[in-house]
Design an enzyme around this catalytic site. Structure first.
Site, PDB file in Angstrom:
ATOM      1  CD1 TRP A 148      -2.276  -2.269   1.216  1.00  0.00           C
ATOM      2  CD2 TRP A 148      -3.161  -0.777  -0.207  1.00  0.00           C
ATOM      3  NE1 TRP A 148      -3.350  -2.865   0.588  1.00  0.00           N
ATOM      4  CE2 TRP A 148      -3.913  -1.971  -0.282  1.00  0.00           C
ATOM      5  CE3 TRP A 148      -3.526   0.298  -1.018  1.00  0.00           C
ATOM      6  CZ2 TRP A 148      -5.008  -2.121  -1.135  1.00  0.00           C
ATOM      7  CZ3 TRP A 148      -4.626   0.161  -1.866  1.00  0.00           C
ATOM      8  CH2 TRP A 148      -5.352  -1.040  -1.916  1.00  0.00           C
TER       9      TRP A 148
ATOM     10  CG  ASP B 259      -3.702   4.239   3.738  1.00  0.00           C
ATOM     11  OD1 ASP B 259      -4.799   4.123   4.308  1.00  0.00           O
ATOM     12  OD2 ASP B 259      -3.405   3.594   2.709  1.00  0.00           O
TER      13      ASP B 259
ATOM     14  CE  LYS C 232      -8.516  -1.896   3.444  1.00  0.00           C
ATOM     15  NZ  LYS C 232      -8.462  -3.215   2.826  1.00  0.00           N
TER      16      LYS C 232
END
Lengths: 360, 360
Positions: B102, B172, B196
């Site tokens: 990511w 993030d 999530k």
């Protein structure tokens, strides 16, 4: 529980049958023991939901095989930037037709990326009509021609598809997609925010001819690149999975109504009776040129605007919601999208008539 | 209907109580006679839903008043472009810490807009740890420092918040927001894709210090401009209303669990027992440095990867879904976000133990 009649311009009414199905499947889709919104977008089950939705949309609009269907995030506002970013290529300008607030927003955003040429405008008559083909001063060097077939706020619709020769035609169909039959092959690209005739807000459908993909400008965010979306079946990153699923339920429902052809007959009837009632009344009025009247968004004014508040209060009490016109134009607006049943229009007319009689 | 235990990395499990409420309210919110997804985002009712969600999030994370909370469209991928577009200002470079897939995606997208300086990387050990503060070669001229506190794929978490002096820290938090307490004031900006720990895919929460607003580059699409979003309470255009509402239900539910403090205790317990089981086993292994183990995403491998398929098939049969590791790393991964109950972890350990005993 009793459901009201919802005339909201968007987010708008959804078919009760769709909401019932979504409610029933919320905790357990198809015996899997989880909600659609809890599924990996890469799971076989979710991919089957997504693909079925796309296929149903393709069937409903007879989308030719040389067009990609993209399920993107954001609404029309995001598209206003994506269109020049993706479609300008090496061109410097684009043609825009200005028929009201949504065209104006598209123009404003595109002007940040290119030389926008407004090739026709109905501003001279307060956006109460759509320019004709002969009004369009098209530029052969334009990257594309953009227009808004149905202006949600003004209730103005084009009664023809502009002929743009070799220049791709791009259309914001947010408020009229799937409401009547459409020859997709006449367009380079069609887009529609979901929250009027498709599903919940946060999803935007893009239907784009394949040869227009691949020329995105270097500064285009990857999440806004049509080619990336197309190459990854709209799953380069996690798509708005639940909205996509709901759109699929709406497409299924639409097929059960006889498809676009079937719903168009009902839409015609709904709009005709409402305009007919308004026209015969000297209490209500609609300002739009008769041949450009939208079948989806019907604005109307009361002869005496002092009565607006009482009209809206009475409507609310009668279970007729969201009839207030857009804050920029005032008056009333009845949005009568696919999911608004004919009985809602009948109830609205009955209420309008009663109100007019009591206040004349 | 029986609900399974869902270990999906995202879109991920949602609290059953939230889905039950959403299902019950699907056709009729609060006696209004319509679904939340049919409401105008400008209606008093919807605005109250939206504001309550924001306030609950502010309460849960103790967000200081000089931070704006934005409810934006798209997920982390869209943010990867928005961050440089909005935060570079007149700077030419940004610092990024690379701890896995990511971070790498964030770096790749940012590199399209500025000079990205990778100030630390754990690639040397296959992203199995997080660099320490002294590993960070920070540049005082950077517009910001970006990192990924929890790498969803590798299951690697920072055990400290980087100290970046006057350079704003951007994080993030997609896979760990709301899982444990957080000092928001240490960050310039926090963002998190909803799918999530917050709600359905298609929504992204941005928490940003006010002084960082207003420097967006000219090519920033308006729908991606943080200042525009902040100035319009995230309603410059139609937001993803239903996802926002669902996020609000999750925040409410989280408050009922004792807030972030309360859920963190449970999360600690869930992760501890799973890692403890893995560590005492010679059948399973986790490759991550002990102090950097994620409490949200627990990857593990079987000693003999030939058994992977049988493990997953048995898990599916036992109602333990989505345990397959990311396609890029293989093995298994149990994502045990807030909404995954402790019983799910207990059931997983019991299954793992049974499987190990039967196959040793």
């Amino acid at each position: 529980m009793s459901r009201v009649y919802n005339f909201c311009a968007g987010p708008a009414a959804l078919p009760t049958a769709v909401l019932e199905k979504a409610s029933a499947e919320m905790l357990d889709w198809n015996g899997m023991g989880l909600s659609v919104m809890e599924m990996s977008h890469r799971s076989d089950e979710y991919v089957s939901i997504a693909q079925k939705a796309e296929q149903d949309l393709r069937d409903l609009l007879h989308i030719p095989s040389n067009y990609k269907v993209l399920f993107m995030q954001g609404g029309a506002t995001a598209q206003f930037a994506m269109i020049p970013l993706n479609l300008l290529g090496d061109k410097k300008s684009a043609d825009y037709i200005n028929t009201g607030q949504w065209s104006a927003k598209a123009i404003k955003e595109a002007s940040r990326y290119c030389d926008v040429k407004v090739v026709a405008s109905s501003e001279d008559k307060n956006f109460s009509y759509a320019p004709t083909q002969s009004d369009l001063n098209l530029n052969p060097d334009a990257a594309y021609v953009h227009y808004t077939p149905n202006e949600t706020i003004g209730g103005v619709a084009f009664d023809y598809i502009p002929e743009t020769g070799d220049v791709p035609l791009v259309a914001d169909f947010s408020s009229s997609i799937l409401s009547e039959e459409l020859d997709v092959s006449k367009f380079g690209m069609i887009y529609a925010g979901a929250q009027k005739n498709i599903g919940p807000a946060g999803l935007c459908i893009v239907i784009i001819r394949e040869d227009l993909l691949g020329d995105a400008r270097t500064e285009t965010p990857t999440s806004m690149n049509y080619k990336v979306a197309a190459d990854n079946d709209s799953m380069y990153n996690t798509p708005p999975t639940y909205s996509w699923y709901l759109a699929g339920l709406v497409f299924e429902w639409l097929k059960q109504q006889g498809g676009v052809k079937g719903i168009a007959v009902i839409n015609d009837r709904k709009a005709s009776k409402l305009y007919k009632y308004i026209d015969q009344s000297d209490f209500y009025a609609n300002p739009v040129a008769v041949n450009n009247r939208s079948k989806m968004n019907v604005p109307f004014t009361l002869k005496n605007s002092d009565l607006d508040k009482a009209f809206l209060q009475g409507a609310d009490k009668a279970g007729l919601l969201n009839l207030k016109g857009h804050r920029s134009v005032g008056g009333m607006r009845a949005s009568i999208y696919n999911a608004v049943p004919e009985e809602a229009v009948d109830a609205l007319i009955a209420y309008m008539d009663e109100f007019a009689n009591s206040n004349s």
